[in-house]
Motif scaffolding. Structure first.
Motif, short mmCIF file in Angstrom:
data_model
loop_
_atom_site.label_atom_id
_atom_site.label_comp_id
_atom_site.label_asym_id
_atom_site.label_seq_id
_atom_site.Cartn_x
_atom_site.Cartn_y
_atom_site.Cartn_z
N VAL A 141 -24.01 64.12 53.07
CA VAL A 141 -23.50 65.43 53.47
C VAL A 141 -24.24 66.50 52.68
CG1 VAL A 141 -21.48 66.94 53.62
CG2 VAL A 141 -21.21 64.48 53.98
N PRO A 142 -24.87 67.47 53.34
CA PRO A 142 -25.63 68.50 52.63
C PRO A 142 -24.72 69.44 51.84
CG PRO A 142 -25.60 68.93 54.98
CD PRO A 142 -24.99 67.58 54.79
N ASP A 143 -25.31 70.14 50.89
CA ASP A 143 -24.54 70.96 49.94
C ASP A 143 -23.68 72.01 50.64
OD1 ASP A 143 -25.65 69.53 47.90
OD2 ASP A 143 -27.20 71.01 47.40
N GLU A 144 -24.25 72.77 51.59
CA GLU A 144 -23.50 73.86 52.24
C GLU A 144 -22.29 73.31 52.99
OE1 GLU A 144 -24.24 77.78 55.10
OE2 GLU A 144 -25.93 76.48 54.54
N LEU A 145 -22.46 72.18 53.64
CA LEU A 145 -21.35 71.58 54.37
C LEU A 145 -20.30 71.05 53.41
CD1 LEU A 145 -20.12 70.88 57.08
CD2 LEU A 145 -21.50 68.78 57.11
N LEU B 254 -15.66 69.42 49.60
CA LEU B 254 -16.01 68.12 49.00
C LEU B 254 -16.57 68.37 47.60
CD1 LEU B 254 -17.69 66.42 52.08
CD2 LEU B 254 -15.72 65.50 50.82
N ALA B 255 -15.89 67.84 46.60
CA ALA B 255 -16.30 68.05 45.21
C ALA B 255 -17.21 66.91 44.75
CB ALA B 255 -15.06 68.12 44.32
N ASP B 256 -17.89 67.14 43.65
CA ASP B 256 -18.75 66.09 43.09
C ASP B 256 -17.95 64.84 42.78
OD1 ASP B 256 -20.94 67.71 43.32
OD2 ASP B 256 -20.95 68.35 41.22
N SER C 59 -31.54 64.68 45.44
CA SER C 59 -30.91 65.85 46.05
C SER C 59 -29.85 65.46 47.06
CB SER C 59 -31.97 66.73 46.73
OG SER C 59 -32.61 66.00 47.76
N LYS C 60 -29.65 64.17 47.29
CA LYS C 60 -28.72 63.71 48.31
C LYS C 60 -27.40 63.27 47.68
CE LYS C 60 -32.27 62.15 51.60
NZ LYS C 60 -32.73 61.02 52.44
N THR C 61 -26.31 63.66 48.37
CA THR C 61 -24.98 63.25 47.93
C THR C 61 -24.30 62.53 49.08
OG1 THR C 61 -24.85 65.23 46.55
CG2 THR C 61 -22.81 64.02 46.92
N TYR C 62 -23.69 61.37 48.78
CA TYR C 62 -23.08 60.53 49.81
C TYR C 62 -21.58 60.44 49.57
CZ TYR C 62 -27.86 58.99 50.83
OH TYR C 62 -29.19 58.94 51.15
N PHE C 63 -20.85 60.36 50.69
CA PHE C 63 -19.40 60.23 50.65
C PHE C 63 -18.97 59.16 51.64
CE2 PHE C 63 -20.58 64.52 49.58
CZ PHE C 63 -19.76 64.87 48.52
N GLN D 56 -13.91 57.96 54.97
CA GLN D 56 -12.52 58.27 54.72
C GLN D 56 -12.39 59.61 54.02
OE1 GLN D 56 -9.76 56.20 55.66
NE2 GLN D 56 -8.77 58.17 55.28
N LYS D 57 -13.23 59.83 53.01
CA LYS D 57 -13.17 61.08 52.25
C LYS D 57 -13.59 62.25 53.14
CE LYS D 57 -12.34 61.31 48.50
NZ LYS D 57 -11.05 61.57 47.81
N ILE D 58 -14.62 62.07 53.96
CA ILE D 58 -15.09 63.14 54.84
C ILE D 58 -14.01 63.49 55.86
CG2 ILE D 58 -16.78 63.74 56.61
CD1 ILE D 58 -18.79 61.96 55.09
N ASN D 59 -13.41 62.48 56.47
CA ASN D 59 -12.36 62.73 57.47
C ASN D 59 -11.16 63.44 56.87
OD1 ASN D 59 -13.68 61.63 59.67
ND2 ASN D 59 -12.95 59.55 59.27
#
Length: 651
Positions: A110-114, A120-122, A131-135, A138-141
């Motif tokens: 999920v990109p930073d702006e989204l 979505l916190a760190d 530079s990539k962050t994954y979730f 379940q957390k995204i929904n």
């Protein structure tokens, strides 16, 4: 021997080759169990009108979304397809399988702006890699659902984000379908970014994984079919008119005191039709309930009223707009007291308010007024006034010339509302109208001996319903009403032409008293006033209904399937008016009413005959006989006196 060895080696080679091919075939058959990264995917979206489907008796809850085609849903909802909806998509990131410390799971970039939009916190992240962050899904929904609890704010942010970063799909066609193929695999965000005029609720943004796992959890599939639903709704339009209470010096207290009387109650109440005299000032209004607005995608991009006044009326160019929580306050308000009406907002054309613009013009013989919500006004409406009532007030005068139509045809005032949302190629038009009715008298003056001079005759006319006298201008027996007088002294003395014709144009339907104040010499006046009662034309006016989405934009080349209108056919979108004809009585006896041009029941026909006076002793033939008789009597008396005098002298 050599031949046998060769044959053995050949068989071994064939068996070996067969053993090598077998696992390849087996792996190919099982590719639905693992993602084939060499493939691309597709997204197909079917768009339906949830509101219309429910009204049509469809149980929309019976259908579930699995990501695969649902032919039963398509058949049941086919006639509720929405054309002109735009969806935008964005590949937000990669899909990875995380394996750490013996724990294995799917994770999504999920990109930073989204991340900021979804809150979505760190600490929510399953993995950070450069530079990539994954979730996890379940957390995204969960975060998306939570963010959409403040529906409008989050939708606005996601729509703005998609406008900068996403790609628009083609608008849904007549079957409500749009699609995009050859999409790289990954996680996609889908947002509804444009809607046609009647869509009120957009679908909540959603994520799609390409490929997706089927409902049974057995396989991956690469062509995802979505069935988001919309709720629709339309604005309303109601055109009304009333007699202006201010010109008649009718205070609020007076109106309340008169509330028991039908005439008073109707005259100063906004309604579809009204009856009026020439020169009268009338209050007009059109009320529109604003449609539901949920986010920037459902923002109104056009909200325009086009008003057309019949040639018998003149705009006073004093339009005022007020916005209310409900329409009740609008019923007791006009341009003069709108500031005290409790409106949420008041915009005045006389103050050159930046929220709307008014343009006056002509259409044939009729005058026009266009009221356009400006960009500034639309911004106010979109952000503050969803589902509120917007009211346009203005006044107009009934003309004092022949332009006023008398009788059943009336003087209509048409208004239309054109509105668009963000899918600006699609619009619809609502129409309504109000009608002002006015009437006249066609009176013939006669004399019993056909010798009188009709120009010597005079009448005053009092409106018994509203207690005023008619004031008019005219000559040669033809008059046009120009005002009212509270006293008989200020009333017009109406006089017929030399042929006995008296025509009075432009009176409201009421009870009137005709009093003959002068007649020609030698003829009797009427004993008492004549009571004339006019019952006005009544009209049952049905405004138009909104059409199927986008039907107004239909072109000859459009292969629309579900609008029910053949390509190139002119739309029938007219107000329906059903009238009850006017009628009149003279001294409680039914009177004849005649035409005015093409309009029936315009003039009340009357005939008034003055009788010759009885001859008095001092005038005419009877007087001559009296003089002769008197002369004989006097002569006789003189003769008797003379004889008496002679006798006296003889003695």
């Amino acid at each position: 021997m050599r031949i046998k060895d060769f044959m053995k080696r050949a068989v071994v080679a064939m068996l070996t080759a067969a053993m090598m091919v077998t696992p390849i075939v087996s792996v190919h058959a099982a590719t639905t169990d693992v993602i084939d990264t060499s493939k691309t995917g597709s997204i197909t979206i079917h768009k339906y009108d949830l509101t219309a489907a429910k009204k049509g008796g469809v149980n929309v809850d019976q259908f579930t979304s699995t990501g695969k085609q649902n032919t039963a849903a398509e058949e049941a909802l086919s006639k509720y397809a929405i054309k002109g909806v735009e969806f935008s998509y964005l590949r937000v990131g990669d899909v990875e399988q995380q394996s750490e410390g013996g724990k294995v799971q799917m994770i999504y970039e999920v990109p930073d702006e989204l991340q900021k939009i979804l809150d979505l916190a760190d600490s929510d992240a399953a993995k950070k890699e450069g530079s990539k962050t994954y979730f996890t899904s379940q957390k995204i929904n969960d975060k998306l659902a939570s963010a959409l609890e403040d529906n409008t704010a989050t939708k606005d942010k996601l729509e703005e984000y998609m406008g900068k970063s996403g790609t628009a799909m083609s608008q849904t066609d007549a079957s409500g379908v749009t699609s995009k193929d050859k999409l790289p695999l990954g996680l996609y965000l889908i947002v509804e970014t444009k809607v046609p005029e009647d869509v009120t609720y957009t679908t909540n943004p959603w994520f799609v994984q390409l490929p997706s796992t089927d409902a049974e959890g057995d396989d991956w599939f690469y062509d995802v079919v979505c069935y988001p639903k919309n709720e629709t709704g339309i604005p309303t339009l109601d055109k009304r008119v009333r007699n202006n209470p201010d010109q008649d010096n009718v205070t609020t207290a007076d109106q309340n005191a008169l509330a028991d009387f039908t005439k008073a109650r109707e005259e100063y109440t906004y309604q579809s039709t009204v009856t009026a005299s020439k020169a009268e000032k009338l209050d007009y209004q059109f009320i529109s309930k604003l449609p539901h607005i949920t986010s920037s995608t459902t923002y109104l991009s056009t909200y325009t009223f086009n008003d057309t006044m019949s040639k018998g009326m003149t705009y006073n160019k004093d339009a005022v707009i007020a916005i209310y929580d409900s329409k009740d306050a609008a019923d007791t308000t006009n341009v003069n007291n709108v500031d005290k009406s409790g409106a949420l907002a008041v915009w005045k054309s006389t103050d050159k308010d930046p929220n709307f613009a008014v343009t006056y013009g002509t259409s044939g013989d009729n005058s026009t007024m266009q009221v356009v919500m400006t960009k500034n006004g639309l911004n106010e409406i979109n952000k503050k006034y969803s589902d509120k009532y917007i009211v346009v007030y203005y006044t107009a005068n009934v003309n004092t010339d022949d332009s006023v139509t008398l009788g059943d045809k009336g003087n209509p005032n048409d208004v239309s509302l054109t509105w668009k949302r963000t899918s600006t190629d699609y619009y619809d038009i609502l129409k309504d109208e109000s009608i002002v009715y006015s009437f006249g008298y066609d009176l013939t003056k006669k004399f019993s001996d056909d010798k009188g001079d009709a120009t010597k005759v005079k009448f005053v006319i009092q409106n018994k319903s509203d207690n005023y006298y008619l004031v008019a201008t005219g000559s040669n027996g033809v008059y046009h009403v120009t005002g009212k007088s509270a006293t008989e002294a200020g009333a017009t003395q109406f006089s017929p032409s030399s042929t006995g014709k008296l025509v009075i144009n432009g009176i409201e339907a009421d009870k009137y008293g005709f009093t003959e104040t002068h007649s020609d010499a030698g003829y009797t006046l009427l004993k008492k006033e004549i009571i004339v009662n006019i019952t006005s034309t009544k009209a049952n006016i049905t405004p138009t209904q909104a059409n199927i989405t986008g039907i107004q934009s239909k072109a000859d080349t459009d292969s629309t399937a579900n609008d029910g209108v053949v390509n190139g056919t002119e739309l029938k979108n007219d107000v329906t008016v059903q009238t009850t004809a006017a009628s009149a009585t003279v001294d409680e006896t039914k009177a004849t009413m005649t035409k005015h041009g093409e309009s029936n029941n315009a003039y009340v026909n009357m005939e008034i005959t003055n009788q010759k006076q009885f001859l008095l002793p001092m005038t005419g033939g009877a007087g001559s006989y009296a003089l002769i008789i008197a002369g004989v009597v006097i002569a006789g008396c003189g003769f008797m006196i003379s004889r008496k005098n002679k006798k006296s002298a003889a003695k």
